[in-house]
Every structure is written in structure tokens, then in C-alpha cells.
Design an enzyme around this catalytic site. Sequence first.
Site, mmCIF file in Angstrom:
data_model
loop_
_atom_site.group_PDB
_atom_site.id
_atom_site.type_symbol
_atom_site.label_atom_id
_atom_site.label_comp_id
_atom_site.label_asym_id
_atom_site.label_seq_id
_atom_site.Cartn_x
_atom_site.Cartn_y
_atom_site.Cartn_z
ATOM 1 C CB CYS A 3 -0.973 -0.034 1.174
ATOM 2 S SG CYS A 3 -0.185 -0.083 2.798
ATOM 3 C CG ASN A 24 4.469 -1.730 5.107
ATOM 4 O OD1 ASN A 24 5.589 -2.041 5.474
ATOM 5 N ND2 ASN A 24 3.507 -2.623 5.046
ATOM 6 C CB CYS A 80 -3.675 1.409 7.062
ATOM 7 S SG CYS A 80 -3.454 2.860 8.107
ATOM 8 N NE ARG A 81 -4.481 1.436 1.767
ATOM 9 C CZ ARG A 81 -4.301 2.231 0.738
ATOM 10 N NH1 ARG A 81 -5.192 2.228 -0.244
ATOM 11 N NH2 ARG A 81 -3.255 3.033 0.657
ATOM 12 C CB SER A 82 0.292 -3.620 2.780
ATOM 13 O OG SER A 82 1.097 -2.665 3.398
ATOM 14 C CG ASP A 130 -5.340 5.879 2.413
ATOM 15 O OD1 ASP A 130 -5.361 5.483 3.596
ATOM 16 O OD2 ASP A 130 -4.492 6.670 1.966
HETATM 17 P P1 4NP Z 1 -1.763 2.715 4.089
HETATM 18 O O1 4NP Z 1 -2.431 4.052 4.682
HETATM 19 O O2 4NP Z 1 -1.217 3.100 2.727
HETATM 20 O O3 4NP Z 1 -2.897 1.765 4.003
HETATM 21 O O4 4NP Z 1 -0.685 2.315 5.068
HETATM 22 C C1 4NP Z 1 -1.780 5.284 4.775
HETATM 23 C C2 4NP Z 1 -0.873 5.486 5.785
HETATM 24 C C3 4NP Z 1 -0.263 6.729 5.920
HETATM 25 C C4 4NP Z 1 -0.568 7.754 5.031
HETATM 26 C C5 4NP Z 1 -1.484 7.538 4.006
HETATM 27 C C6 4NP Z 1 -2.085 6.304 3.873
HETATM 28 N N1 4NP Z 1 0.036 9.028 5.192
HETATM 29 O O5 4NP Z 1 -0.366 9.976 4.465
HETATM 30 O O6 4NP Z 1 0.951 9.173 6.019
#
Ligand code: 4NP
Length: 165
Positions: free
Chosen positions: A13, A16, A18-20, A131
Site C-alpha cells: 500500500c 505500509n 494500514c492496508r498492507s 485508504d
Molecule cells: P496505508 O495508509 O497506505 O494503508 O498504510 C496510509 C498510511 C499513511 C498515510 C497515508 C495512507 N500518510 O499519508 O501518512
Amino acid sequence: MNAKKTVAVCFVCLGNICRSPLAEGIFKDLVSREKLDDVIHVDSAGTSAWHQGEPADKRMSHTARSKGVFLTSKARQFLREDFDRFDIVLAMDNSNIERLRNLKSSDEIKNKLFMFRSFDPNHQGNLEVPDPYYGGEQGFEHVYKIVERTCPELLRHIRSKFSIY
Ligand code: 4NP
């Protein structure tokens, strides 16, 4: 000699956190329940290095833990060389897959890079895992449901593609 063939899977993602990491945690549990730990190696990474070294986001960990899934990953960036180490790379959204495509020639990745939700039996044409980072609690629950129902289908695909019985 009877070396066992292994398959390496990486969920990707943006951050790294949340989703992954959730997909890694749920898929690892599934692989373990099917007694395939020594055959299928599971990892996750982000297209960015923004959260390098951090554990999963507390909100994601909390949602996962409430269903009995424990997230243990530490964030890291997916690097070009990772395409040589992994047999299957699964992107969570369109921008993730675009960034991954920019790391290697299309020939080198065409049989290993997929949208994670292309294995979702209920994607209804939407191949993105949304997201949840800037949203509320229900976003994390929604992501959980998508990942939970997609992982068994992904495992079925991997078993068939790599002849794992
Ligand atoms: P992920 O979510 O891609 O599912 O880990 C996010 C985590 C952090 C951010 C955006 C999406 N950020 O903007 O810091």
C-alpha cells in the site's frame, strides 16, 4: 534432494501501516491454519518510506485485534529489487500499482503484479481497497471486511498457480 518450492507474497500500500499490514496479518493466519507456513512466505511494504520502521497504525491494529488477528509488521519501502524476491506482489489501489509499475519493465513484472481486489469475489468492478488513514473507525472495519473475504480467494489462486496441494 527434495527441496520444497516456496512462494513469496508481498502486499503493498502507500504507508505500509494500514492496508498492507492487515493483509499480511490475515493472510499469514490463513496460511498457518492451512499448515503452509514453510511453503508460502508472506510480507508487506509501502510505496513510500514515510513510516519506515513503524508498527501498524493503532486504529488498524485495534480493528484487527478485535477479530483475533495480531499485526506484527514494521513499515518499510518496497524497492525495485523486491520484485526479484517475490513471486506475487499485490497492490491495494491504483496509485500503488502505478508506482510499482514504474520500478521495473513491464516484461519483468507482468506475471507477478496484481491488484489485490482482483481476487475479491465481491469487487463489483471496484478494484481499490480504500485508504482508511484520514477517515473514521468505519473505514478500518470496511477495509477489514474486504481483506478478510479476499484472502481465501487469493490463497486458492496461489495454490492452483504454484501447484500447492
Ligand atoms: P496505508 O495508509 O497506505 O494503508 O498504510 C496510509 C498510511 C499513511 C498515510 C497515508 C495512507 N500518510 O499519508 O501518512
